[in-house]
Design a protein around this motif. Structure first.
Motif, PDB file in Angstrom:
ATOM      1  N   UNK A  45       3.978 -13.758  -2.734  1.00 53.84           N
ATOM      2  CA  UNK A  45       4.871 -14.378  -1.754  1.00 53.84           C
ATOM      3  C   UNK A  45       5.938 -13.395  -1.279  1.00 53.84           C
ATOM      4  N   UNK A  46       6.542 -12.694  -2.215  1.00 51.58           N
ATOM      5  CA  UNK A  46       7.613 -11.755  -1.880  1.00 51.58           C
ATOM      6  C   UNK A  46       7.103 -10.645  -0.964  1.00 51.58           C
ATOM      7  N   UNK A  47       5.952 -10.073  -1.288  1.00 50.14           N
ATOM      8  CA  UNK A  47       5.415  -8.971  -0.495  1.00 50.14           C
ATOM      9  C   UNK A  47       5.038  -9.424   0.912  1.00 50.14           C
ATOM     10  N   UNK A  48       4.371 -10.572   1.010  1.00 45.63           N
ATOM     11  CA  UNK A  48       3.941 -11.060   2.326  1.00 45.63           C
ATOM     12  C   UNK A  48       5.144 -11.423   3.183  1.00 45.63           C
ATOM     13  N   UNK A  49       6.131 -12.072   2.583  1.00 40.23           N
ATOM     14  CA  UNK A  49       7.331 -12.430   3.339  1.00 40.23           C
ATOM     15  C   UNK A  49       8.064 -11.181   3.842  1.00 40.23           C
ATOM     16  N   UNK A  50       8.077 -10.148   3.027  1.00 39.98           N
ATOM     17  CA  UNK A  50       8.851  -8.955   3.399  1.00 39.98           C
ATOM     18  C   UNK A  50       8.164  -8.105   4.462  1.00 39.98           C
ATOM     19  N   UNK A  51       6.838  -8.201   4.596  1.00 35.68           N
ATOM     20  CA  UNK A  51       6.145  -7.437   5.648  1.00 35.68           C
ATOM     21  C   UNK A  51       5.791  -8.324   6.839  1.00 35.68           C
ATOM     22  N   UNK A 111       2.068 -18.027   8.671  1.00 39.50           N
ATOM     23  CA  UNK A 111       1.517 -17.974  10.023  1.00 39.50           C
ATOM     24  C   UNK A 111       0.775 -16.699  10.337  1.00 39.50           C
ATOM     25  N   UNK A 112       0.392 -15.940   9.285  1.00 36.80           N
ATOM     26  CA  UNK A 112      -0.345 -14.696   9.490  1.00 36.80           C
ATOM     27  C   UNK A 112      -1.848 -14.961   9.508  1.00 36.80           C
ATOM     28  N   UNK A 133      -2.469   6.810 -13.781  1.00 37.67           N
ATOM     29  CA  UNK A 133      -3.500   7.820 -13.506  1.00 37.67           C
ATOM     30  C   UNK A 133      -3.469   8.298 -12.049  1.00 37.67           C
ATOM     31  N   UNK A 134      -2.393   7.975 -11.340  1.00 41.35           N
ATOM     32  CA  UNK A 134      -2.207   8.405  -9.946  1.00 41.35           C
ATOM     33  C   UNK A 134      -3.304   7.904  -9.012  1.00 41.35           C
ATOM     34  N   UNK A 135      -3.903   6.769  -9.349  1.00 40.19           N
ATOM     35  CA  UNK A 135      -4.881   6.152  -8.459  1.00 40.19           C
ATOM     36  C   UNK A 135      -4.230   5.148  -7.517  1.00 40.19           C
ATOM     37  N   UNK A 136      -2.964   4.846  -7.773  1.00 43.15           N
ATOM     38  CA  UNK A 136      -2.221   3.928  -6.913  1.00 43.15           C
ATOM     39  C   UNK A 136      -0.743   4.284  -6.952  1.00 43.15           C
ATOM     40  N   UNK A 137      -0.078   4.052  -5.840  1.00 42.79           N
ATOM     41  CA  UNK A 137       1.380   4.236  -5.795  1.00 42.79           C
ATOM     42  C   UNK A 137       2.044   2.947  -6.248  1.00 42.79           C
ATOM     43  N   UNK A 138       3.115   3.077  -6.984  1.00 44.03           N
ATOM     44  CA  UNK A 138       3.827   1.904  -7.465  1.00 44.03           C
ATOM     45  C   UNK A 138       4.663   1.305  -6.333  1.00 44.03           C
ATOM     46  N   UNK A 139       4.576  -0.010  -6.195  1.00 40.67           N
ATOM     47  CA  UNK A 139       5.432  -0.698  -5.222  1.00 40.67           C
ATOM     48  C   UNK A 139       6.117  -1.878  -5.894  1.00 40.67           C
ATOM     49  N   UNK A 140       7.309  -2.169  -5.420  1.00 42.32           N
ATOM     50  CA  UNK A 140       8.061  -3.312  -5.935  1.00 42.32           C
ATOM     51  C   UNK A 140       8.514  -4.245  -4.816  1.00 42.32           C
ATOM     52  N   UNK A 141       8.338  -3.812  -3.560  1.00 43.28           N
ATOM     53  CA  UNK A 141       8.835  -4.605  -2.437  1.00 43.28           C
ATOM     54  C   UNK A 141       8.110  -4.223  -1.153  1.00 43.28           C
ATOM     55  N   UNK A 142       8.342  -5.026  -0.122  1.00 41.81           N
ATOM     56  CA  UNK A 142       7.789  -4.710   1.185  1.00 41.81           C
ATOM     57  C   UNK A 142       8.344  -3.422   1.753  1.00 41.81           C
ATOM     58  N   UNK A 143       9.599  -3.099   1.376  1.00 42.73           N
ATOM     59  CA  UNK A 143      10.204  -1.845   1.836  1.00 42.73           C
ATOM     60  C   UNK A 143       9.412  -0.641   1.337  1.00 42.73           C
ATOM     61  N   UNK A 144       8.869  -0.741   0.121  1.00 46.52           N
ATOM     62  CA  UNK A 144       8.026   0.343  -0.415  1.00 46.52           C
ATOM     63  C   UNK A 144       6.767   0.510   0.429  1.00 46.52           C
ATOM     64  N   UNK A 145       6.184  -0.623   0.839  1.00 45.68           N
ATOM     65  CA  UNK A 145       4.979  -0.583   1.663  1.00 45.68           C
ATOM     66  C   UNK A 145       5.296   0.072   3.011  1.00 45.68           C
ATOM     67  N   UNK A 146       6.397  -0.341   3.620  1.00 46.66           N
ATOM     68  CA  UNK A 146       6.816   0.239   4.901  1.00 46.66           C
ATOM     69  C   UNK A 146       6.990   1.749   4.786  1.00 46.66           C
ATOM     70  N   UNK A 147       7.646   2.181   3.738  1.00 46.43           N
ATOM     71  CA  UNK A 147       7.933   3.608   3.552  1.00 46.43           C
ATOM     72  C   UNK A 147       6.634   4.393   3.327  1.00 46.43           C
ATOM     73  N   UNK A 164       4.451   4.515   6.366  1.00 43.60           N
ATOM     74  CA  UNK A 164       5.083   5.076   7.550  1.00 43.60           C
ATOM     75  C   UNK A 164       5.316   4.053   8.643  1.00 43.60           C
ATOM     76  N   UNK A 165       5.358   2.764   8.251  1.00 42.66           N
ATOM     77  CA  UNK A 165       5.661   1.738   9.236  1.00 42.66           C
ATOM     78  C   UNK A 165       7.123   1.835   9.618  1.00 42.66           C
ATOM     79  N   UNK A 166       7.412   1.640  10.879  1.00 42.18           N
ATOM     80  CA  UNK A 166       8.797   1.666  11.318  1.00 42.18           C
ATOM     81  C   UNK A 166       9.511   0.444  10.762  1.00 42.18           C
ATOM     82  N   UNK A 167      10.561   0.687  10.006  1.00 39.43           N
ATOM     83  CA  UNK A 167      11.291  -0.407   9.390  1.00 39.43           C
ATOM     84  C   UNK A 167      11.959  -1.246  10.459  1.00 39.43           C
ATOM     85  N   UNK A 168      11.901  -2.572  10.252  1.00 35.04           N
ATOM     86  CA  UNK A 168      12.582  -3.474  11.166  1.00 35.04           C
ATOM     87  C   UNK A 168      14.073  -3.306  10.976  1.00 35.04           C
TER      88      UNK A 168
END
Length: 388
Positions: A156-162, A189-190, A296-310, A313-317
């Motif tokens: 929920x948190x990730x979807x709401x933030x992106x 509504x996505x 094992x460096x097969x995935x980048x760690x994320x904690x929020x939608x801001x991490x996904x944006x960064x 390379x999505x332009x932050x709102x």
């Protein structure tokens, strides 16, 4: 005389359209048939179609016509010429027509461009629903069938933030994280699509059928399997490659040390897709897979939608600049309170906005409409609001 000419022109046009439809129907029929020929997988089928020009022409190939083409053997031509199970193909075509199924063929322009990049992409996709696969941003969210409350809340948190980026959400309709992602996308509504490991004549698990039905209005179902194909366990790793191929990035929210989510992550890496994982507490069984991918460096760690944006390379709102003082003078107290609250956030759902401003939903809706008409506030799907 002119009328006669127009009638003749119209008749020729109808004949041409009928001829075109016949060619398209034949190409669909023979593409489906090609997938049923023994020893012909997706890669071989695409090579044959490229060589012959169309699936219809593949069935007209002779041993003489292939010449010295090293990729097409005479034994393969024998298998194609021996194929006679067109009865099953006709039954499938009737199922497609009766159930409003669309079939997207490999050699069509509308075949998803991201998926087409993948060497082992299906030669066709069965789809049902109202979906647009060619959108700027596509995210896959996958994970364990045994999702914890933490995992569901992270979905929920990730979807709401992106949400401001309006991504298409892809998953597999499985219990746990998959269905949580679909539900949250629908709530926001996505557009959301599920990739299935069986034919489109059923939904598995059946307990998720009500969510699947809702997806048909804003997204839908995708499969490479003929109707009647059961949800065999061997089908699911195959469907995972489609999930990985359709998206820009795969997010693993919760996963055990072994399972489908890690298979999807591994395939995504092989496709040069971004892979993200949500970390979990050390010792939690259904965080071991995520922590392993990160370690094992097969995935980048994320904690929020801001991490996904960064990371993507999505332009932050960005938060809006201060409104001009003159404009602020034109706002009544309720409008000013709403604007001030939206200044502090990128966006807010109407329920949250009501709670934070202490304005009733009825009055808030009317005031927001006024602010929209003044081009100060914009509404987004899911009753989400932001400043322009």
């Amino acid at each position: 005389m002119l009328t006669l000419i127009l009638i003749m022109f119209a008749c020729d046009k109808v004949k041409n359209l009928k001829s075109l439809h016949k060619l398209l129907d034949e190409n669909l029929k023979y593409t489906l048939a090609l997938s049923k020929v023994p020893r012909i997988g997706n890669e071989t089928a695409k090579k044959l179609i490229a060589f012959a020009g169309s699936a219809t022409d593949v069935f007209r190939l002779s041993k003489k016509s292939i010449g010295e083409n090293a990729e097409i053997s005479e034994k393969l031509i024998d298998e194609i010429q021996k194929f006679n199970d067109f009865g099953s193909i006709d039954r499938e075509l009737r199922f497609i027509e009766n159930n409003h199924i669309d079939v997207i063929l490999w050699d069509e322009k509308r075949y998803p461009a991201r998926l087409k990049e993948c060497k082992d992409a299906p030669v066709f996709l069965f789809t049902k629903g109202k979906m647009t696969l060619e959108v700027p941003k596509v995210i896959a969210i996958v994970g364990t069938r045994n999702a914890t409350q933490y995992g569901k809340e992270m979905c929920k948190k990730l979807i709401q933030s992106i949400l401001p980026h309006q991504p298409l959400i892809v998953s597999g309709l499985a219990l746990g994280i998959d269905i949580a992602a679909h539900k949250e996308a629908l709530q926001a509504g996505l557009q959301t699509v599920c990739v299935l490991g069986h034919g489109l004549d059923k939904i598995y698990p059946q307990s998720n059928s009500s969510v699947a039905d809702k997806m048909l209005e804003n997204g839908g179902w995708i499969s490479e399997y003929f109707s009647g194909t059961i949800p065999d366990k061997n089908n699911f790793p195959m469907r995972n490659r489609i999930i990985a191929g359709l998206c820009d990035a795969v997010i693993v929210v919760e996963a055990a040390q072994k399972g489908g989510a890690l298979i999807t992550a591994r395939i995504a890496n092989s496709y040069n897709r971004d892979v993200f994982a949500v970390p979990g507490r050390v010792g939690d069984v259904f965080s071991q897979g995520c922590n392993y991918l990160i370690r094992t460096n097969q995935a980048a760690m994320i904690e929020s939608g801001e991490d996904i944006e960064y990371l993507l390379g999505w332009k932050k709102t960005s938060k809006p600049a201060n409104l001009q003082p003159k404009l602020m003078l034109d706002l009544n107290p309720e409008e000013a309170k709403i604007v001030e609250m939206l200044r502090s956030y990128d966006f807010l759902a109407i329920d949250d906005l009501s709670a934070k401003t202490e304005i009733s939903l009825g009055q808030l809706s009317a005031t927001l409409l006024t602010l929209e008409m003044k081009d100060i506030v914009a509404s987004m799907p899911g009753k989400i609001y932001k400043l322009l």
